[in-house]
Design an enzyme around this catalytic site. Structure first.
Site, mmCIF file in Angstrom:
data_model
loop_
_atom_site.group_PDB
_atom_site.id
_atom_site.type_symbol
_atom_site.label_atom_id
_atom_site.label_comp_id
_atom_site.label_asym_id
_atom_site.label_seq_id
_atom_site.Cartn_x
_atom_site.Cartn_y
_atom_site.Cartn_z
ATOM 1 N N HIS A 1 0.870 -1.177 0.000
ATOM 2 C CA HIS A 1 0.000 0.000 0.000
ATOM 3 C C HIS A 1 0.906 1.226 0.000
ATOM 4 O O HIS A 1 1.593 1.506 0.990
ATOM 5 C CB HIS A 1 -0.922 -0.032 1.211
ATOM 6 C CG HIS A 1 -1.870 -1.189 1.176
ATOM 7 N ND1 HIS A 1 -2.344 -1.818 2.300
ATOM 8 C CD2 HIS A 1 -2.406 -1.844 0.107
ATOM 9 C CE1 HIS A 1 -3.159 -2.787 1.926
ATOM 10 N NE2 HIS A 1 -3.210 -2.840 0.607
ATOM 11 N N GLU B 1 1.652 3.974 2.758
ATOM 12 C CA GLU B 1 2.037 3.557 4.108
ATOM 13 C C GLU B 1 3.561 3.644 4.265
ATOM 14 O O GLU B 1 4.265 2.644 4.394
ATOM 15 C CB GLU B 1 1.464 2.159 4.384
ATOM 16 C CG GLU B 1 -0.069 2.201 4.379
ATOM 17 C CD GLU B 1 -0.745 0.855 4.271
ATOM 18 O OE1 GLU B 1 -1.973 0.826 4.096
ATOM 19 O OE2 GLU B 1 -0.051 -0.183 4.345
ATOM 20 N N HIS C 1 2.843 -2.765 7.093
ATOM 21 C CA HIS C 1 1.764 -1.838 6.711
ATOM 22 C C HIS C 1 1.595 -0.695 7.692
ATOM 23 O O HIS C 1 2.178 -0.679 8.777
ATOM 24 C CB HIS C 1 0.435 -2.607 6.653
ATOM 25 C CG HIS C 1 0.308 -3.490 5.465
ATOM 26 N ND1 HIS C 1 -0.411 -3.146 4.348
ATOM 27 C CD2 HIS C 1 0.838 -4.709 5.216
ATOM 28 C CE1 HIS C 1 -0.329 -4.122 3.463
ATOM 29 N NE2 HIS C 1 0.426 -5.084 3.956
ATOM 30 N N GLU D 1 1.164 -3.853 11.536
ATOM 31 C CA GLU D 1 0.492 -2.582 11.284
ATOM 32 C C GLU D 1 1.040 -1.509 12.220
ATOM 33 O O GLU D 1 1.155 -1.735 13.424
ATOM 34 C CB GLU D 1 -1.021 -2.717 11.512
ATOM 35 C CG GLU D 1 -1.718 -3.661 10.545
ATOM 36 C CD GLU D 1 -1.978 -3.052 9.176
ATOM 37 O OE1 GLU D 1 -1.715 -1.836 9.003
ATOM 38 O OE2 GLU D 1 -2.447 -3.787 8.285
HETATM 39 ZN ZN LIG Z 1 -1.740 -1.547 4.227
#
Ligand SMILES: [Zn+2]
Length: 369
Positions: free
Chosen positions: A164, A167, A256, A332
């Site tokens: 992504h 990020e 992420h 994350e």
């Molecule tokens: Zn992500």
């Protein structure tokens, strides 16, 4: 007085000027190409030196994760290199920034950007230290998808970052992690004898250049393509998966950022009902060790078991774990201030880099090294 100007036509830039006066600028965030996701912004304010200036990001409520704005503080920089948080209001669906620029230009971003030039410098450092730097394949728009190989051991461990594009904390994490592996650190030296690390530092390079939040240049969420990646539309994933088949995979870490949750957390393949006892033990060992090695990691808050719904099976950390019978973990990190930051510290790229450094003992713990 001169009218304020907004520039975003640079690598990773994202903002569109709606209207400006000498004291106010109204902007909107631009959606990813061929997709509906938006949230990443990165722009330069020119003019306004010494004056009170108000910037309004008018379509904040219409972005992908409007829950990400309450409690969020924008990153600001006078030189594009040193970034700090600034007070940010979220009122009537708009993000509102008040500033008094002390320089001719001020940069604003959703999180601390990670320029391609910095990645290239990191790759050069890896090469000089004897690591392998290869091009695993090419993106939808033909840019290189790099792979860094470090270590000589029999246990293949994969790190995938920036599927992504927006990020960017994932890139700071990779820098901290890889620099530790390349250093004279005793734990790193031991692990390089036992393991071989394969690191993909920028999976969605097209999105990173274009200033996307999430999508690839073909409009896909790359982290929903890992069951059967289309080599035409998701060549980034197809290339990494082919390399994994060649090298093997005992564990995969997919790095992420999360727009909404103000904590660092791990989402493991143990959430998959079909996970084996060995996979569950591996995830638990990782979390237990990371609680000891990192002051900012926590396990109280994370995704629910239902996160990503039917798409979960095609996420990297699930699909690769299932395919290789490996341990798979999605890490994350927040865009918002991290609630576990030590007093006086602010969650920016530097702390994300430190967190990458601190993850090495937790990876070792999975294999009891
Ligand atoms: Zn992500």
């Amino acid at each position: 007085m001169d009218q304020l100007r907004i520039e975003s036509e640079f690598e990773g830039g994202n903002a569109r000027l709606i209207a400006a006066t000498s004291a106010e600028a109204e902007l909107e965030i631009v959606a990813d190409k061929d997709a509906a996701w938006s949230q990443w912004f990165y722009f330069k304010l020119c003019g306004g030196k010494g004056r009170a200036v108000t910037i309004r990001i008018c379509n904040a409520r219409a972005t992908a994760y409007p829950e990400g704005w309450p409690g969020y503080r924008v990153l600001v920089s006078e030189d594009g290199e040193r970034w700090q948080r600034m007070e940010t209001d979220y009122v009537d669906g708009r993000l509102i920034l008040h500033c008094r620029p002390q320089a001719d230009a001020l940069w604003f971003a959703y999180f601390v950007p990670y320029p391609l030039a910095r990645l290239e410098a990191l790759l050069d450092q890896a090469r000089r230290a004897g690591a392998g730097v290869d091009i695993l394949g090419h993106s939808f728009e033909g840019r290189p998808v790099y792979g860094v190989t470090v270590g000589h051991g029999p246990v293949p461990v994969w790190i995938v970052a920036r599927q992504h594009a927006g990020e960017t904390m994932a890139s700071w994490w990779v820098e901290g992690f890889l620099r530790r592996l390349l250093s004279a650190d005793p734990l790193a030296a031991k692990l390089l004898r036992e393991m071989c690390f394969h690191i993909v530092p920028l999976a969605n390079i097209d999105g990173a250049v274009r200033g996307h939040l999430r999508g690839s240049a073909s409009g896909l969420d790359l982290n929903r393509q890992w069951d059967t990646p289309d080599p035409e539309r998701a060549p980034e994933v197809a290339a990494v998966l082919a390399a994994m088949r060649q090298k093997g995979c005992a564990a995969v870490f997919d790095i992420h950022g999360d727009e909404v949750i103000p904590h660092i957390f791990a989402d493991g393949c143990d959430m998959d009902p079909t996970a084996t006892p060995e996979q569950r033990v591996g995830v638990q060992r990782f979390k237990d060790a990371l609680l000891k090695s990192s002051p900012v990691f926590q396990v109280a808050v994370g995704y629910p078991a239902t996160y990503a719904g039917s798409g979960a099976q095609a996420m990297c950390a699930r699909a690769v774990a299932a395919h290789f019978n490996a341990v798979g973990i999605t890490l994350e990190m927040p865009f918002k201030d991290c609630e576990e930051c030590p007093p006086g510290a602010v969650w920016t790229g530097d702390l994300a880099r430190q967190f990458g450094h601190d993850c090495l003992p937790a990876i070792a713990a999975i294999f009891e090294l």
